[in-house]
Design an enzyme around this catalytic site. Structure first.
Site, mmCIF file in Angstrom:
data_model
loop_
_atom_site.group_PDB
_atom_site.id
_atom_site.type_symbol
_atom_site.label_atom_id
_atom_site.label_comp_id
_atom_site.label_asym_id
_atom_site.label_seq_id
_atom_site.Cartn_x
_atom_site.Cartn_y
_atom_site.Cartn_z
ATOM 1 N N ASP A 158 24.670 74.047 20.252
ATOM 2 C CA ASP A 158 24.025 74.243 21.703
ATOM 3 C C ASP A 158 23.789 73.120 22.440
ATOM 4 O O ASP A 158 23.343 71.862 21.805
ATOM 5 C CB ASP A 158 22.693 75.078 21.398
ATOM 6 C CG ASP A 158 22.536 76.086 22.569
ATOM 7 O OD1 ASP A 158 23.230 75.942 23.750
ATOM 8 O OD2 ASP A 158 21.689 77.058 22.091
ATOM 9 N N HIS A 197 26.536 70.510 31.091
ATOM 10 C CA HIS A 197 25.346 71.312 30.327
ATOM 11 C C HIS A 197 25.661 71.680 28.739
ATOM 12 O O HIS A 197 24.677 71.854 28.181
ATOM 13 C CB HIS A 197 25.014 72.721 30.921
ATOM 14 C CG HIS A 197 24.410 72.261 32.556
ATOM 15 N ND1 HIS A 197 23.109 72.506 32.624
ATOM 16 C CD2 HIS A 197 24.917 71.814 33.459
ATOM 17 C CE1 HIS A 197 22.876 72.196 33.909
ATOM 18 N NE2 HIS A 197 23.994 71.696 34.385
HETATM 19 C C1 G6P Z 1 25.498 78.511 29.768
HETATM 20 C C2 G6P Z 1 26.591 77.386 30.809
HETATM 21 C C3 G6P Z 1 26.534 77.820 32.243
HETATM 22 C C4 G6P Z 1 26.567 79.322 32.212
HETATM 23 C C5 G6P Z 1 25.729 80.059 31.413
HETATM 24 C C6 G6P Z 1 25.895 81.566 31.444
HETATM 25 O O1 G6P Z 1 24.298 78.201 30.035
HETATM 26 O O2 G6P Z 1 26.348 76.160 30.276
HETATM 27 O O3 G6P Z 1 27.583 77.183 32.655
HETATM 28 O O4 G6P Z 1 26.396 79.571 33.479
HETATM 29 O O5 G6P Z 1 25.902 79.709 30.122
HETATM 30 O O6 G6P Z 1 27.202 81.828 31.239
HETATM 31 P P1 G6P Z 1 28.030 82.733 32.295
HETATM 32 O O7 G6P Z 1 29.487 82.732 31.713
HETATM 33 O O8 G6P Z 1 27.549 84.126 32.382
HETATM 34 O O9 G6P Z 1 28.196 82.041 33.447
#
Ligand code: G6P
Length: 474
Positions: free
Chosen positions: A371, A162
């Site tokens: 991003d 992602h």
């Molecule tokens: C981004 C990453 C995700 C992640 C999210 C939230 O979107 O691509 O993999 O889950 O951020 O971050 P966190 O560390 O809270 O899961």
């Protein structure tokens, strides 16, 4: 435990375990774009989702929540520190985002990454039916495809990244670069946000692992072929538009504008509080426009929502303090009674409130330094069903490849950013409409359903027909 034909493996479950004021445990939707994107896919396919529920509780059993079959993976305090905060978010996250912060390389973090990836792979091997499809997500789990293939060669395995996949020069810094590439190559299909990321990956595999490659294909010595391709992710466009059209959200949008004192121009930023998002620079740009008299306090206002994120990681703490100080200084210097320059909220909101904010804003400001995609930009476009509203967007967000009609900016260029904010705020409504309608067409045609279907269809075709193609590939 019920087995499934489609298994999603992501670091996070789509819900976080929280304990309420009454001491009762409950569930709250997890932050970030990944969950937003995959939830509709899961619902449509009746799959199982393996992930960490947040926290360090052990012994949690698989459960159903809101119709989704969820399989928790526990992390110990040490795992959270070394795998999640450490290798995932202190090493890979900054390294994959152009070194916006300095990545740290620690051998204990790497060991934890291997250990926890193995735990996820074992869980997936338990949950998947014979011949099932397992779709691994994101940078926290790059070793899972290979580990899972060793356990279950019958499975169809894919991974989707992602976040950006970095240029080869940056990736080379990683002491464990070869292991990570080999981990990913356990998949049949590797998805990236942009073609550039896929190309970086293929080049690295050629250079560092020594496999033969041709275009988006990697030829492994055992005859297997892996494809690396771009699938730009999207959102539930219809869902957001429906929300925005609902009476309650429209009423709430009006209420928000009134509560802010009905300024002429509301600028809006909504981000996880992350140093990649460029929040500091954009607020500085806005502050300068006010102090130099291009914008006027009260007539223009900046609403910034920053969702708490990774709060124990040092870089995130530093960022939070920096933003707190900047907002305080700008409001102290420029604000008036009842008319702050910046309205800053450090919290997360449900989708309804987000939609109302999108509707209340005149100029949406999305200025990350780097991003993968940025779904907020797409959500804003999806919500503006009347074809109005301006979008200022960083060239360095994946979304810029599609949302070409936004006011595109280089977030490192403060003057350029100031000019774009001003232009977007004072543009002719016809011009704004022309741009927004074009962006709405793009977003509507490429929603998250389209993303998931194309990805999963490609994956199925690969398994069925690729072997024949090999002989004629070169
Ligand atoms: C981004 C990453 C995700 C992640 C999210 C939230 O979107 O691509 O993999 O889950 O951020 O971050 P966190 O560390 O809270 O899961």
């Amino acid at each position: 435990m019920a087995k499934a034909d489609l298994v999603i493996v992501a670091n996070r479950l789509p819900v976080d375990r929280v304990v309420g004021g009454d001491g009762q445990p409950g569930w709250r939707r997890s932050p970030g774009g990944l969950v937003t994107a995959l939830e509709p896919v899961m619902r449509a396919n009746d799959g199982a989702w393996i992930g960490w529920p947040g926290g360090t509780e052990t012994g949690l059993k698989p459960f159903k929540e809101d119709g989704l079959q969820l399989v928790p993976v526990s992390l110990s305090e040490e795992d959270v520190e070394e795998f999640y905060e450490g290798f995932s978010n202190g090493t890979l996250w900054p390294l994959f985002h152009d070194l916006v912060a300095k990545p740290e390389f620690h051998r204990e973090w790497w060991d934890a990454y291997v250990r926890v990836n193995r735990r996820f792979a074992e869980k997936a091997a338990d949950v998947a039916t014979e011949g099932a499809t397992v779709w691994v997500q994101d940078y926290q789990l790059l070793l899972v495809p290979q580990m899972l293939r060793e356990l279950r060669p019958d499975l169809r395995i894919a991974i989707y990244l992602h976040i950006p996949f970095p240029p080869t020069e940056l990736f080379q810094q990683l002491p464990w670069r070869r292991q990570l590439l080999e981990g990913m190559l356990g998949a049949d299909l590797i998805g990236f946000q942009l073609p550039g990321g896929a190309a970086n990956f293929v080049r690295l595999v050629r250079q560092r692992v020594g496999h033969k490659t041709h275009r988006d294909r990697v030829y492994l010595p055992d005859g297997r072929i892996v494809r690396a391709k771009a699938y730009p992710i999207s959102i539930d466009v219809e869902g957001f538009e429906e929300l925005a059209r609902s009476e309650s959200v429209q009423a709430r949008a009006k209420e928000i504008r009134e509560a802010l004192g009905d300024p002429e121009t509301i600028f809006l930023g909504i981000d996880r509080l992350d140093y990649t998002k460029g929040i500091y620079a954009r607020l500085r740009a806005f502050g300068e426009l006010l102090s130099e008299g291009d914008l006027e306090v009260g007539r223009a206002m900046f609403v910034q929502v920053a969702t708490p994120s990774r709060e124990r990681v040092e870089q995130y703490r530093i960022l939070r303090d920096d933003i707190d100080r900047l907002v305080g200084r700008l409001n102290g210097d420029l604000g008036q009674i009842g008319r702050p320059a910046i309205v800053y909220m450090h919290t997360s909101y449900p989708r309804e409130e987000m939609a109302a904010l999108y509707l209340a804003a005149d100029v949406m400001v999305v200025t990350p330094y780097r991003d993968g995609m940025n779904l907020v930009a797409k959500e804003y476009v999806a919500c503006r069903f009347e074809g109005d509203g301006a979008l200022v967007l960083s060239e360095f967000a994946g979304a810029a490849a599609e949302l070409k009609q936004a006011w595109l900016v280089n977030p490192y260029d403060l003057n350029g950013m100031k000019a774009a904010l001003l232009e977007a705020a004072t543009a002719d409504p016809k011009e704004i409409g022309r741009r927004m309608r074009a962006m709405r067409k793009t977003v509507t045609e490429n929603d998250v359903k389209h993303w998931a279907t194309t990805f999963l269809e490609d994956l199925t075709e690969l398994g069925d027909g690729e072997a024949l193609e090999v002989e004629t590939a070169e």
